[in-house]
Design an enzyme around this catalytic site. Structure first.
Site, PDB file in Angstrom:
ATOM      1  N   CYS A 155     -33.884  40.223  15.791  1.00 50.33           N
ATOM      2  CA  CYS A 155     -32.871  39.961  16.819  1.00 50.33           C
ATOM      3  C   CYS A 155     -32.782  41.061  17.865  1.00 50.33           C
ATOM      4  O   CYS A 155     -32.288  40.834  18.958  1.00 50.33           O
ATOM      5  CB  CYS A 155     -31.502  39.756  16.173  1.00 50.33           C
ATOM      6  SG  CYS A 155     -31.427  38.322  15.083  1.00 50.33           S
ATOM      7  N   GLN A 215     -29.367  35.737   6.111  1.00 55.52           N
ATOM      8  CA  GLN A 215     -28.288  36.158   6.997  1.00 55.52           C
ATOM      9  C   GLN A 215     -26.941  35.582   6.552  1.00 55.52           C
ATOM     10  O   GLN A 215     -25.905  36.247   6.689  1.00 55.52           O
ATOM     11  CB  GLN A 215     -28.608  35.730   8.423  1.00 55.52           C
ATOM     12  CG  GLN A 215     -28.881  34.243   8.581  1.00 55.52           C
ATOM     13  CD  GLN A 215     -29.269  33.891   9.996  1.00 55.52           C
ATOM     14  OE1 GLN A 215     -28.846  34.544  10.944  1.00 55.52           O
ATOM     15  NE2 GLN A 215     -30.075  32.861  10.166  1.00 55.52           N
ATOM     16  N   ARG A 263     -16.964  26.865  24.026  1.00 53.09           N
ATOM     17  CA  ARG A 263     -16.249  25.627  23.700  1.00 53.09           C
ATOM     18  C   ARG A 263     -14.746  25.826  23.774  1.00 53.09           C
ATOM     19  O   ARG A 263     -14.217  26.893  23.450  1.00 53.09           O
ATOM     20  CB  ARG A 263     -16.601  25.162  22.281  1.00 53.09           C
ATOM     21  CG  ARG A 263     -18.068  24.893  22.028  1.00 53.09           C
ATOM     22  CD  ARG A 263     -18.239  24.308  20.638  1.00 53.09           C
ATOM     23  NE  ARG A 263     -19.639  24.074  20.307  1.00 53.09           N
ATOM     24  CZ  ARG A 263     -20.313  24.712  19.362  1.00 53.09           C
ATOM     25  NH1 ARG A 263     -19.709  25.640  18.640  1.00 53.09           N
ATOM     26  NH2 ARG A 263     -21.573  24.432  19.123  1.00 53.09           N
ATOM     27  N   SER A 311     -11.910  25.229  21.756  1.00 55.37           N
ATOM     28  CA  SER A 311     -11.705  24.925  20.351  1.00 55.37           C
ATOM     29  C   SER A 311     -10.311  25.348  19.923  1.00 55.37           C
ATOM     30  O   SER A 311      -9.526  25.877  20.717  1.00 55.37           O
ATOM     31  CB  SER A 311     -12.763  25.628  19.488  1.00 55.37           C
ATOM     32  OG  SER A 311     -12.717  25.147  18.156  1.00 55.37           O
ATOM     33  N   SER A 336     -23.130  32.845  15.257  1.00 57.45           N
ATOM     34  CA  SER A 336     -23.710  32.769  16.604  1.00 57.45           C
ATOM     35  C   SER A 336     -24.371  31.417  16.804  1.00 57.45           C
ATOM     36  O   SER A 336     -24.820  30.778  15.851  1.00 57.45           O
ATOM     37  CB  SER A 336     -24.727  33.889  16.805  1.00 57.45           C
ATOM     38  OG  SER A 336     -25.737  33.826  15.818  1.00 57.45           O
ATOM     39  N   HIS A 374     -27.043  33.121  20.966  1.00 58.78           N
ATOM     40  CA  HIS A 374     -27.907  34.220  20.522  1.00 58.78           C
ATOM     41  C   HIS A 374     -29.361  33.756  20.583  1.00 58.78           C
ATOM     42  O   HIS A 374     -29.922  33.297  19.586  1.00 58.78           O
ATOM     43  CB  HIS A 374     -27.505  34.606  19.100  1.00 58.78           C
ATOM     44  CG  HIS A 374     -28.368  35.644  18.452  1.00 58.78           C
ATOM     45  ND1 HIS A 374     -29.162  36.531  19.161  1.00 58.78           N
ATOM     46  CD2 HIS A 374     -28.552  35.947  17.130  1.00 58.78           C
ATOM     47  CE1 HIS A 374     -29.784  37.321  18.306  1.00 58.78           C
ATOM     48  NE2 HIS A 374     -29.451  36.983  17.082  1.00 58.78           N
ATOM     49  N   CYS A 404     -27.271  43.851  14.907  1.00 61.51           N
ATOM     50  CA  CYS A 404     -27.929  43.761  13.604  1.00 61.51           C
ATOM     51  C   CYS A 404     -29.249  43.032  13.758  1.00 61.51           C
ATOM     52  O   CYS A 404     -29.409  42.181  14.628  1.00 61.51           O
ATOM     53  CB  CYS A 404     -27.031  43.057  12.596  1.00 61.51           C
ATOM     54  SG  CYS A 404     -26.494  41.409  13.095  1.00 61.51           S
ATOM     55  N   GLY A 430     -33.044  41.652  11.504  1.00 62.33           N
ATOM     56  CA  GLY A 430     -33.705  41.375  10.238  1.00 62.33           C
ATOM     57  C   GLY A 430     -34.329  42.624   9.647  1.00 62.33           C
ATOM     58  O   GLY A 430     -34.786  43.502  10.371  1.00 62.33           O
TER      59      GLY A 430
END
Length: 382
Positions: A89, A157, A212, A214, A237, A338, A368, A370
């Protein structure tokens, strides 16, 4: 040591999954931001030294050194090389670090750092499934050394996001309140036109498609993800399609091309943590970066931390004690998406523009990644 300067930064809008950018080839999506950068800055395209692009799951239309392909698809000079970087990422944030290091070392004068991801066409972890015909279901459990060290349950994750929520005593409701705030901030930023300077519209899409309207009640209706009892899609994400790029130059290039620098890269580092926890590394990486830079969080005017999951950002806020009001002030990846390999320079582009909008001096970005890794970059607005 010489400095590396940011002259320009641009991103595409984030196209929601199966949205307005879903049909765009990865090379064309990346070419869009590259062409925009070159056209906006008075540097002949043949005089760029390198193109460093982050990308994850580099298969299919993202394979074959997508950095180089994007540059050529933009119709730019054949003589400029490109290289594709995978730090998961954080791939395009790492591209910035490599570009800045090349400039600071005196090897390059003009470098583009960026990234691209088409998650509609190439879903997350697609590259991992490519090993299935060989009898491997993931990159980890087929390794004798990995299994001996970490066991035969692969890191995920979702599991990490749940572990973090448990360790930092975050309830489902806490995560959902944080997520709702991310959407609220993003929608406000769009309404106020805060992203207009940083977005280069494409294919009729001029603004981010992912935020959105929400409510906590709607979020509470969602099912848990993959055996979790706190983590849902609402606190995660969003997968999306997007690209981003930054122009990084030396002081010599500033003079040669009469460029005006917008920021200086004040610090860059990367650290790692337990790979099973995977998403906790921004916490020790931030501590490490501040120590190396001789700074504290009191020196930082605003922060962009990637909202891979709400628990990641919330744990970081708890550990650092930093003000949430100055963190992801225009929303984060929960609302804005993301796009994996493009996210690093996407966030840095937003960070730069927010420093300019607010008048802040120093901005910090972390995310963060992997393998339990995290990059940290500190920008000084000029």
């Amino acid at each position: 040591m010489a400095d590396a300067y940011i002259v320009d930064a641009v991103r595409s809008p984030t196209g929601r999954r199966k949205g307005g950018l879903a049909h765009v080839h990865g090379a064309d999506l990346g070419a869009h931001v590259l062409k925009t950068l070159v056209e906006r800055n008075d540097i002949p395209d043949s005089e760029y030294d390198d193109v460093m692009f982050g990308c994850v799951d580099t298969i299919g239309p993202l394979a074959g050194d997508i950095a180089r392909t994007c540059w050529l698809a933009a119709g730019l000079s054949d003589v400029v090389p490109g290289t594709t970087i995978d730090r998961q990422c954080g791939s395009s944030q790492q591209a910035v670090h490599f570009a800045a290091q090349a400039v600071m070392a005196g090897v390059n004068d003009v470098v583009v750092a960026g990234g691209v991801q088409t998650m509609t066409q190439i879903p997350i972890s697609s590259a991992m499934t490519a090993a299935e015909p060989l009898g491997f279901t993931d990159p980890f459990t087929g390794s004798k050394g990995w299994v001996e060290r970490y066991g035969d349950v692969p890191p995920t994750q979702f599991r990490s996001a749940q572990m973090i929520a448990d360790k930092w005593d975050l309830s489902r409701e806490d995560l959902e309140r944080y997520s709702l705030e991310s959407h609220t901030r993003a929608l406000r930023a769009i309404e106020e036109g805060r992203f207009e300077r940083e977005i280069a519209p494409l294919e009729g899409v001029a603004t981010d498609e992912t935020p959105r309207q929400s409510t906590l009640e709607k979020m509470a209706e969602l099912d848990y993800l993959f055996g979790c009892d706190k983590v849902t899609a609402a606190v995660s994400s969003q997968t999306c399609d997007g690209s981003s790029a930054m122009l990084i130059v030396s002081e010599e290039a500033l003079k040669r091309y009469q460029l005006i620098p917008r920021a200086r890269i004040a610090h860059m580092s990367v650290r790692a943590d337990d790979p099973i926890w995977m998403l906790t590394a921004p916490i020790p990486a931030t501590e490490y970066a501040l120590k190396k830079a001789g700074m504290s969080m009191n020196d930082i005017d605003c922060v962009e931390i990637n909202e891979a999951f709400a628990s990641v950002a919330m744990a970081w806020l708890k550990e650092t004690g930093y003000d949430h009001a100055k963190t992801n002030v225009n929303g984060g990846a929960i609302a804005l998406g993301h796009p994996l390999g493009a996210t690093g320079t996407k966030l840095m582009t937003t960070l730069l523009h927010e420093l300019e909008r607010s008048g802040g001096r120093y901005g910090l970005q972390t995310m963060c990644e992997g393998g339990g890794q995290a990059n940290v970059t500190i920008l000084e607005r000029l």
